[in-house]
Enzyme design. Structure first.
Site, PDB file in Angstrom:
ATOM      1  N   PRO A  70       0.986  -1.340   0.075  1.00  0.00           N
ATOM      2  CA  PRO A  70       0.117  -0.143   0.011  1.00  0.00           C
ATOM      3  C   PRO A  70       0.737   1.394   0.005  1.00  0.00           C
ATOM      4  CG  PRO A  70      -0.221  -1.256   1.839  1.00  0.00           C
ATOM      5  CD  PRO A  70       0.511  -1.964   1.345  1.00  0.00           C
ATOM      6  N   CYS A  71       0.227   2.330  -0.344  1.00  0.00           N
ATOM      7  CA  CYS A  71       0.758   3.431  -0.744  1.00  0.00           C
ATOM      8  C   CYS A  71       0.410   4.512   0.265  1.00  0.00           C
ATOM      9  CB  CYS A  71       0.703   3.854  -2.119  1.00  0.00           C
ATOM     10  SG  CYS A  71      -1.400   3.756  -2.626  1.00  0.00           S
ATOM     11  N   GLN A  72      -0.263   4.457   1.219  1.00  0.00           N
ATOM     12  CA  GLN A  72      -0.946   5.575   1.795  1.00  0.00           C
ATOM     13  C   GLN A  72       0.175   6.750   2.232  1.00  0.00           C
ATOM     14  OE1 GLN A  72      -2.120   2.614   1.998  1.00  0.00           O
ATOM     15  NE2 GLN A  72      -4.271   2.787   2.675  1.00  0.00           N
ATOM     16  N   GLY A  73       1.251   6.107   2.345  1.00  0.00           N
ATOM     17  CA  GLY A  73       2.312   7.124   2.942  1.00  0.00           C
ATOM     18  C   GLY A  73       2.822   8.038   1.936  1.00  0.00           C
ATOM     19  N   PHE A  74       2.629   7.847   0.608  1.00  0.00           N
ATOM     20  CA  PHE A  74       3.172   8.676  -0.504  1.00  0.00           C
ATOM     21  C   PHE A  74       2.394   9.096  -1.516  1.00  0.00           C
ATOM     22  CE2 PHE A  74       4.796   4.699  -1.488  1.00  0.00           C
ATOM     23  CZ  PHE A  74       5.481   4.227  -0.596  1.00  0.00           C
TER      24      PHE A  74
END
Ligand SMILES: C[S@@+](CC[C@H](N)C(=O)[O-])C[C@H]1O[C@@H](n2cnc3c(N)ncnc32)[C@H](O)[C@@H]1O
Length: 315
Positions: A70-74
């Site tokens: 997952p990519c929530q951070g960036f």
């Protein structure tokens, strides 16, 4: 037959591409119940483990490992905090990589990772995968260049195990100006679909944030990026055009009815077939349907990236 293991598999966008490239997906995994429901309704022969990847102890041996952590951070839409724990899930991918030792691997992630303030995350991933024994290449690709009716830029990391002399080359764009084929338009992608599929689109009002930019593309264009949150889903071209009033303020040109893309249209604009099954299970709320469709990797793009791995390494 060539075999693959898939992590962060969602409803199976990346895996549909892997299957189309001629692989048998032995194992898939995700933490989201409705992702499993959709995946299994469409690919019943894959063993799908529901739960956090951290709980998987044994991985089957396979030729290829794929994963889109997952990519929530960036991501553009997510909370851009480089230190969030979710950004360390690539270490779980690396754990699987070391255990399976496949001939090649493919990772997909949001393109924001190449931006300066997140580049350390990309550097870390390249380091970990290189140390695991792979020659790693990465590139940002736009799904619209590969026959998907949507602007969607994502970074792909592809690794080939060091004992193979072959080099990976990213596939050349096939669709667009001066390419083999023209880009696929919204009109072409959605042809024969109902214009007002009641119950399949999000009907909440268009709040000020939604109208802070142009959310509409015309029939003869490719779609804006399909997102996982239905509130931010682009407008269907049946809606009136938007015009700019001032910075961050847009208005509809007329009062005609307007709507966002339905979850099924979102899936089709991601490159899934029109008959993708969305089963009526307890977990399948409208929001969840949008979420799994919007989270997916466009199957035609993942297929192109997979097929570009030199065939000789599978022999
Ligand atoms: C970008 S999406 C993957 C989309 C998928 N590859 C596809 O093409 O449909 C990332 C996925 O990671 C899953 N995920 C997040 N944390 C996880 C964890 N700890 N273990 C397993 N899956 C997780 C999310 O539920 C989400 O479906």
């Amino acid at each position: 037959m060539k075999t693959a293991v898939s992590l962060f598999s969602g409803c199976g966008g990346s895996d549909a591409g892997v299957l189309a490239a001629g692989f048998n997906v032995l194992l898939a995994n995700d933490i989201l119940p409705f992702a499993k429901d959709v995946y299994e309704a469409n690919h019943p022969s894959t063993d799908y483990i529901l739960g956090s990847v951290e709980k998987i102890v044994n991985f089957p041996k396979a030729n290829l490992l794929v994963g889109c952590y997952p990519c929530q951070g960036f991501s553009q839409g997510g909370v851009r905090d480089p230190s969030r724990k979710i950004n360390t899930l690539y270490l779980e991918f690396a754990r699987a990589l070391k255990a399976i030792n496949p001939r090649a691997f493919i990772v997909e992630n949001v393109s924001g990772m190449v931006r300066a303030n997140f580049s350390h995350l990309l550097t870390d991933q390249l380091k970990v995968f290189t140390e695991a024994g792979y020659k790693v290449k990465y590139q940002v690709l736009n799904a619209a260049d590969y026959g998907v009716a949507q602007e969607r830029k994502r970074i792909f990391l592809v690794g080939i195990r060091n004992d193979f002399s072959e080099e990976y080359q990213f596939p050349y764009p096939t669709h667009g100006e001066n390419k083999l084929l023209p880009r696929v338009t919204i009109k072409e992608a959605l042809k024969h679909m109902r214009h007002w599929p009641d119950g399949e689109f999000y009907e909440r009002e268009f709040h000020w944030y939604y109208l802070s930019r142009n959310r509409r593309r015309d029939w003869h264009e490719v779609s804006k990026t399909i997102v996982a949150n239905p509130r931010h889903m682009p407008l269907h071209p049946i809606s009136p055009k938007l015009y700019k009033v001032e910075h961050n303020v847009w208005k509809f040109e007329s009062d005609g009815p307007a709507r966002r893309f339905s979850y099924r249209e979102a899936a089709v604009l991601q490159g899934f077939p029109k008959d993708l099954k969305f089963p009526d299970t307890a977990a399948g709320s409208l929001d969840m349907r949008y979420k799994v469709a919007g989270n997916a990797v466009p199957p035609p793009l993942f297929e192109a990236v997979t097929k570009a791995i030199p065939q000789s390494i599978w022999e």
